[in-house]
Design a protein around this motif. Structure first.
Motif, PDB file in Angstrom:
ATOM      1  N   PHE B 169      14.504 -26.955  37.075  1.00 40.33           N
ATOM      2  CA  PHE B 169      14.562 -27.819  35.997  1.00 40.33           C
ATOM      3  C   PHE B 169      14.615 -27.153  34.783  1.00 40.33           C
ATOM      4  O   PHE B 169      15.786 -27.620  33.735  1.00 40.33           O
ATOM      5  N   ARG B 171      15.765 -25.214  31.282  1.00 45.96           N
ATOM      6  CA  ARG B 171      16.634 -24.274  30.794  1.00 45.96           C
ATOM      7  C   ARG B 171      16.276 -23.490  29.734  1.00 45.96           C
ATOM      8  O   ARG B 171      15.211 -23.861  29.194  1.00 45.96           O
ATOM      9  N   TYR B 172      16.577 -22.366  29.592  1.00 47.55           N
ATOM     10  CA  TYR B 172      16.190 -21.407  28.359  1.00 47.55           C
ATOM     11  C   TYR B 172      16.393 -22.011  26.890  1.00 47.55           C
ATOM     12  O   TYR B 172      17.576 -22.198  26.772  1.00 47.55           O
ATOM     13  N   ALA B 173      15.375 -22.011  26.128  1.00 50.81           N
ATOM     14  CA  ALA B 173      15.548 -22.405  24.676  1.00 50.81           C
ATOM     15  C   ALA B 173      15.806 -21.448  23.793  1.00 50.81           C
ATOM     16  O   ALA B 173      14.917 -20.405  23.676  1.00 50.81           O
TER      17      ALA B 173
END
Lengths: 174, 174
Positions: B169, B171-173
């Motif tokens: 779920f 995503r990379y911030a």
């Protein structure tokens, strides 16, 4: 020759002491104008997590607070005041409802980090250099550029209220 | 003697192949019952940050998603599917209104991580071991103890919906 070298060393040493005692403004340390951090501490995105938070209101973000090794060690040992060399970073993002997640979860409940928001902030501990602001240098970078001094001047008055935790709002999240 | 050694090596090698092909249940890999992660990956609290999130509804928490070095590398390089050895950790806390912060900020706006909540969860990538659940082993630990199999069986059906990001779920911030 030996005498000349000695005199030179003495002058350099004295200059160093004077530089420490009298800031560029010529004021004494206690009354010095605040000095701010002007360079982004390298590698901060790789630092370990202290905690997370959500700010509503005009900030309206979701955030992570990271610490360098000195910060994490001090937090975990409950060491106060934070030792010189401590750096605490605050990254923030828009707090976006995730339609993708909500669809799978079957109800609106999920908020995720969106775009970077409200700059990246730092607190750098150097009890001597930043003596006029409780030993902390404050910084904010918007798209990599340091924020105006007017913005940075708002940091210390607020942080000053958290005297019991050495001016640091964030507690360590286990 | 040489012949005996050769036969022994052959038997051991064959046993290895069989062990890989036939799980303990005797079923073929494709139909195998899901296998779950039963040990907490050591040192996960020191891993780097992938992102943060807020879940409302019955979860009602604020959370951080951390990754081991393999996970962080894959995320930053946009590498999909995640390579074997990837481990993603999800830590969560109660999302507590901070009276302390709000008082200083002059309005109710601040929510901070409170007590640990909803266990600590992991996704461990091993495309062979966890072939029956998309290559991911799922885990949840409540106060250090692995959650019941009934709980863990609910992971894969939901994560399966995120096929485009290899069942992950978060995503990379940046």
């Amino acid at each position: 020759m030996r005498r000349i070298v000695f005199v030179l060393v003495a002058v350099v040493a004295l200059a160093g002491v004077v530089a420490h005692m009298v800031p560029a403004s010529g004021q004494a340390d206690k009354e010095a104008a605040p000095i701010f951090v002007t360079k982004i501490p390298p590698g901060y995105r790789d630092w370990r997590l202290i905690s997370v938070a959500r700010e509503e209101g005009s900030l309206n973000d979701i955030r992570a607070i990271l610490g360098n090794d000195i910060a994490i060690k001090a937090y975990r040992e409950g060491k106060l005041p934070f030792p010189d060399g401590t750096i605490i970073a605050r990254i923030a993002w828009s707090c976006d409802a995730s339609e993708e997640n909500n669809k799978i979860l079957g109800q609106p409940q999920s908020f995720v980090a969106g775009s970077p928001k409200n700059g990246v902030q730092f607190m750098v501990k150097d009890s001597r250099k930043y003596a006029s602001t409780g030993g902390w240098g404050f910084a904010q970078f918007d798209d990599g550029k340091p924020a105006d001094e007017a913005v940075l001047k708002t940091c210390f008055p607020c942080h000053q209220a958290i005297k019991a935790r050495d001016l640091v709002f964030t507690r360590y999240a286990p």
